[in-house]
Each structure stands twice: as C-alpha cells, then as structure tokens.
Scaffold this motif. Structure first.
Motif, mmCIF file in Angstrom:
data_model
loop_
_atom_site.group_PDB
_atom_site.id
_atom_site.type_symbol
_atom_site.label_atom_id
_atom_site.label_comp_id
_atom_site.label_asym_id
_atom_site.label_seq_id
_atom_site.Cartn_x
_atom_site.Cartn_y
_atom_site.Cartn_z
ATOM 1 N N PRO A 10 4.434 5.027 8.889
ATOM 2 C CA PRO A 10 3.430 5.049 7.828
ATOM 3 C C PRO A 10 3.359 3.682 7.142
ATOM 4 N N GLY A 11 2.143 3.226 6.855
ATOM 5 C CA GLY A 11 1.944 1.951 6.178
ATOM 6 C C GLY A 11 1.885 0.749 7.099
ATOM 7 N N LEU A 12 2.231 0.913 8.376
ATOM 8 C CA LEU A 12 2.208 -0.211 9.309
ATOM 9 C C LEU A 12 0.780 -0.741 9.446
ATOM 10 N N GLN A 33 -6.567 4.186 9.645
ATOM 11 C CA GLN A 33 -7.897 3.708 9.252
ATOM 12 C C GLN A 33 -8.113 2.338 9.859
ATOM 13 N N ASP A 34 -9.262 2.169 10.539
ATOM 14 C CA ASP A 34 -9.554 0.855 11.116
ATOM 15 C C ASP A 34 -10.322 0.006 10.117
ATOM 16 N N ARG A 57 -4.624 0.347 10.090
ATOM 17 C CA ARG A 57 -3.455 0.603 9.256
ATOM 18 C C ARG A 57 -3.116 2.075 9.352
ATOM 19 N N VAL A 58 -1.834 2.369 9.550
ATOM 20 C CA VAL A 58 -1.360 3.746 9.554
ATOM 21 C C VAL A 58 -1.336 4.213 8.106
ATOM 22 N N ALA A 60 -0.469 6.540 4.710
ATOM 23 C CA ALA A 60 0.771 7.079 4.143
ATOM 24 C C ALA A 60 0.950 8.530 4.572
ATOM 25 N N GLY A 61 2.181 8.986 4.506
ATOM 26 C CA GLY A 61 2.478 10.369 4.863
ATOM 27 C C GLY A 61 3.409 10.398 6.052
ATOM 28 N N GLU A 62 2.881 10.843 7.180
ATOM 29 C CA GLU A 62 3.724 10.951 8.366
ATOM 30 C C GLU A 62 3.421 9.834 9.363
ATOM 31 N N PRO A 63 4.339 9.589 10.285
ATOM 32 C CA PRO A 63 4.097 8.569 11.304
ATOM 33 C C PRO A 63 2.858 8.901 12.140
#
Length: 80
Positions: A10-12, A33-34, A57-58, A60-63
C-alpha cells in the motif's frame, strides 16, 4: 510474454514507464490509481497498449495483488 503474480505494498508509487508491448493485468486484491485518475479495483482488467506511458500508485489499505501478462517488457520513461 512474461506472466506473473505481483504483490505491491500500500502507498507504493510506481514511476512513469513506457510499454514496449501490450500489457494486461487483472486485479485480485487492493486497488491502484493511475495518473489519469482511473482507479482499478478487484475484478478489474486493465490494458496498456504498446507505446503507452503511465504511472500508478497503490491505494492505502491492503496490498495490490495482480496477475500480469507483459509482452516485450517496459522501460522507465525519463522526464524531458
């Protein structure tokens, strides 16, 4: 084609890159989200044609877990 299962934290933030061939990805878990604002959720299939560029971007939450089919790879797109 290269096929794989990707697990991204998450967040990557994945940098802007150019597709050297077609890419298909099926989201199994999480969401991303692109740079166009489009959000991909579990069950969504995304397609990036040869020559296209984008970043994502990944959320937040789960992978983010995706199954990916990538033809010819990609290259990081350098800012001009």
């Amino acid at each position: 084609a290269r096929c794989g299962l990707l697990h991204l934290a998450p967040g990557l933030a994945f940098p802007r890159h150019r597709h050297l061939g077609n890419e298909w990805a099926l989201v199994l878990q999480g969401s991303a989200q692109d740079d166009s604002g489009r959000i991909a959720h579990p069950g969504d299939m995304t397609y990036q044609p040869t020559g296209s560029t984008h970043s994502f971007r990944v959320l937040a939450g789960e992978p983010l877990v995706i199954v990916i089919v990538l033809h010819e790879g990609f290259e990081i797109a350098m800012a001009s």
